[in-house]
Design a protein around this motif. Structure first.
Motif, PDB file in Angstrom:
ATOM      1  N   GLU A 242       0.825  -1.362  -0.071  1.00  0.00           N
ATOM      2  CA  GLU A 242      -0.066  -0.123  -0.094  1.00  0.00           C
ATOM      3  C   GLU A 242       1.086   1.277   0.122  1.00  0.00           C
ATOM      4  OE1 GLU A 242      -2.924  -0.344   3.092  1.00  0.00           O
ATOM      5  OE2 GLU A 242      -3.925  -1.709   1.966  1.00  0.00           O
ATOM      6  N   ASP A 243       2.090   1.204   0.552  1.00  0.00           N
ATOM      7  CA  ASP A 243       2.932   2.402   0.424  1.00  0.00           C
ATOM      8  C   ASP A 243       3.997   2.578  -0.730  1.00  0.00           C
ATOM      9  OD1 ASP A 243       1.807   3.137   2.792  1.00  0.00           O
ATOM     10  OD2 ASP A 243       3.338   2.238   4.204  1.00  0.00           O
ATOM     11  N   THR A 263      -2.368  -6.267  -3.624  1.00  0.00           N
ATOM     12  CA  THR A 263      -1.559  -5.603  -2.754  1.00  0.00           C
ATOM     13  C   THR A 263      -1.686  -4.025  -2.272  1.00  0.00           C
ATOM     14  OG1 THR A 263       0.036  -5.040  -4.711  1.00  0.00           O
ATOM     15  CG2 THR A 263       0.308  -7.350  -3.593  1.00  0.00           C
ATOM     16  N   GLY A 264      -2.516  -3.438  -3.285  1.00  0.00           N
ATOM     17  CA  GLY A 264      -2.875  -2.181  -2.833  1.00  0.00           C
ATOM     18  C   GLY A 264      -1.663  -1.189  -3.471  1.00  0.00           C
ATOM     19  N   THR A 265      -0.833  -1.740  -4.315  1.00  0.00           N
ATOM     20  CA  THR A 265       0.181  -0.990  -5.132  1.00  0.00           C
ATOM     21  C   THR A 265      -0.486   0.046  -5.974  1.00  0.00           C
ATOM     22  OG1 THR A 265       1.694  -2.962  -4.693  1.00  0.00           O
ATOM     23  CG2 THR A 265       2.469  -1.098  -6.214  1.00  0.00           C
ATOM     24  N   THR A 293      -5.204   2.385  -7.796  1.00  0.00           N
ATOM     25  CA  THR A 293      -5.119   3.727  -7.864  1.00  0.00           C
ATOM     26  C   THR A 293      -4.107   4.163  -8.894  1.00  0.00           C
ATOM     27  OG1 THR A 293      -5.777   3.623  -5.504  1.00  0.00           O
ATOM     28  CG2 THR A 293      -4.860   5.632  -6.163  1.00  0.00           C
ATOM     29  N   ASP A 345      -3.440  10.865  -2.793  1.00  0.00           N
ATOM     30  CA  ASP A 345      -3.622   9.501  -2.045  1.00  0.00           C
ATOM     31  C   ASP A 345      -2.415   8.795  -2.463  1.00  0.00           C
ATOM     32  OD1 ASP A 345      -6.220   9.292  -1.492  1.00  0.00           O
ATOM     33  OD2 ASP A 345      -6.900   7.797  -2.730  1.00  0.00           O
TER      34      ASP A 345
END
Ligand SMILES: CSC[C@H]1O[C@@H](n2cnc3c(O)ncnc32)[C@H](O)[C@@H]1O
Ligand code: ZN
Length: 433
Positions: A242-243, A263-265, A293, A345
């Motif tokens: 995510e980061d 993974t929210g990448t 995103t 974001d």
């Protein structure tokens, strides 16, 4: 508490509707206090937005701001040849002062075109941070590590520097500077260094920013060497999460898109750079539909060749349709969101929207121009018709950085003159060496 009133204009709201409203900013907290019907609010200072549109400050989520010194220096080549034959040899001659001057020029261009936040990859990062502090914008900075062509000692030192800089600079400029750990790409940093240092970055809580899947030519060697697609390999060495956000993501298959989403990448689309270097067409609509995103970036001024995020929105919308073979793909609202809330974001800033409590990062666009007439749909104008030069005022963290196109933070003429001198001397040094 000093309060700034942005009055008399229309305001782009978070749901992308437009309404006539005034915006009140708490300048000490750097926050939006209120958005109310015209005439309801009062401030100590005022910015005239009449005939204009108040929009969130634009977020350039992938750039190399000091590369303005190389604007127009090397054009019309693919990535590999461009970097190896032209850019890296001349970058080897860059002094810290060159990087400072190049960053100042890039930041002048950004503030003048309504960008209030950037995510940068480069070196001599102290100089970039100093320029960001003076410019008044927000930035996510870092030292970019490259290990190819270096001995083990040099390679380790470079990756260690990326970690150290990220830890030391975080929070600079009263919190307007945040940082990332930055391996340059999956092919320019060796596996042993990724396996050793990425867990350290994760352990230290550092976000990560790298180039990935930019050209077809970089995919094959990764598959050959590691027996996996690039983003499977990136996940295997701990880079996804995510980061993390990845610049480009042009050549990604369906499994890689799923992996990014799971993974929210994040991904940063750089359409102008991808077109200019003929890197390919990123599947932006597929990435978005898959739940990734996606922000928007100019990349450096040597592969674009400007830092105007309005251009980038237009390019993203146009190229996105071509890539999807669908005129409804990557619509106007989509690119406006990419350049505002999605970018904020990814960078971890509480901005990208005009609403109470959000960071007071905004731009006022002058709509009184032939190319913005008539005004059927202002979101359409933002995506397809507006230009950076239409920006009348720029505000970041509550401070007015540009008023009626006059910069309050830099002497624009002096920055341009110094940048021209440094660029000329730099190229002369590179030609002599
Ligand atoms: C070592 S600092 C960052 C490094 O990246 C180079 N660069 C600029 N644009 C691109 C791009 O599109 N792909 C890969 N690398 C790029 C820049 O010149 C610096 O050397
Ligand atoms: Zn780049």
């Amino acid at each position: 508490m000093s309060e700034l009133l942005v009055s008399g204009g229309r305001v782009l709201r978070p749901d992308l509707t437009v309404e006539r409203a005034d915006v009140l900013v708490d300048q000490s907290a750097g926050e939006i206090l209120a958005v109310e019907a015209p005439g309801e609010l009062a401030g100590d200072d005022e910015l005239d937005a009449s005939g204009g549109l108040v929009i969130p400050g634009l977020v350039n989520a992938h750039t190399h701001v000091a590369m303005t010194l190389l604007r127009g220096y090397a054009d019309d080549k693919p990535l590999d040849a461009w970097l190896q034959e032209d850019i890296w040899p001349v970058e080897a001659e860059l002094t810290p002062e060159d990087v400072r001057v190049g960053a100042e020029l890039g930041l002048v261009e950004m503030v003048k075109s309504g960008t209030t936040a950037l995510s940068d990859m480069y070196f001599h990062v102290d100089e970039i941070a100093a320029a960001v502090e003076q410019a008044g914008v927000r930035a996510v900075l870092g030292h970019t590590a490259v290990t190819v062509g270096k001995d083990d000692e040099g390679a380790r030192a470079d990756v260690q520097e990326s970690l150290d800089v990220a830890l030391e600079l975080d929070g600079a400029a009263d919190g307007r500077v945040r940082t990332t750990f930055q391996p340059h790409s999956l092919t320019t940093v060796g596996e042993e260094y990724l396996r050793e240092f990425v867990p350290e970055a994760v352990e230290a809580g550092l976000p990560m920013h790298l180039h990935a899947n930019e050209t077809e030519a970089e995919v094959a060697p990764i598959v050959e060497e590691h027996g996996m697609r690039p983003l499977e390999y990136a996940d295997d060495v701990g880079l996804l999460g995510e980061d993390t956000f990845l610049a480009h993501c042009v050549h990604v298959d369906d499994d890689e898109i799923d992996r990014l989403a799971e993974t929210g990448t994040g991904a940063v689309h750089c359409p102008a750079s991808n077109m200019k270097l003929a890197s390919g067409m990123a599947p932006v609509q597929r990435l978005l539909d898959g739940g990734v995103t996606v922000g928007l970036g100019t990349d450096g001024a040597a592969s674009n060749n400007d830092l105007d995020m309005f251009d980038e929105m237009r390019d993203a919308a146009m190229l996105g349709k071509l890539a999807a073979d669908d005129a409804s793909a990557v619509a106007a609202e989509t690119v406006v969101r990419m350049a505002t809330e999605n970018g904020a974001d990814l960078l971890g800033f509480d901005g990208g929207r005009i609403e109470p409590g959000a960071n007071a990062d905004l731009a006022v666009l002058d709509l009184d121009a032939p190319h913005l007439t008539p005004a059927h749909d202002l979101v359409s104008h933002l995506a397809y018709a507006a230009r950076g030069s239409d920006v009348r005022h720029t505000v970041c963290d509550g401070a007015v950085l540009m008023r009626d196109r006059d910069l309050t933070v830099f002497d624009e003429a002096a920055v341009r003159e110094r940048a021209s001198e440094h660029a000329t001397a730099l190229v002369e040094r590179a030609e002599e060496s």
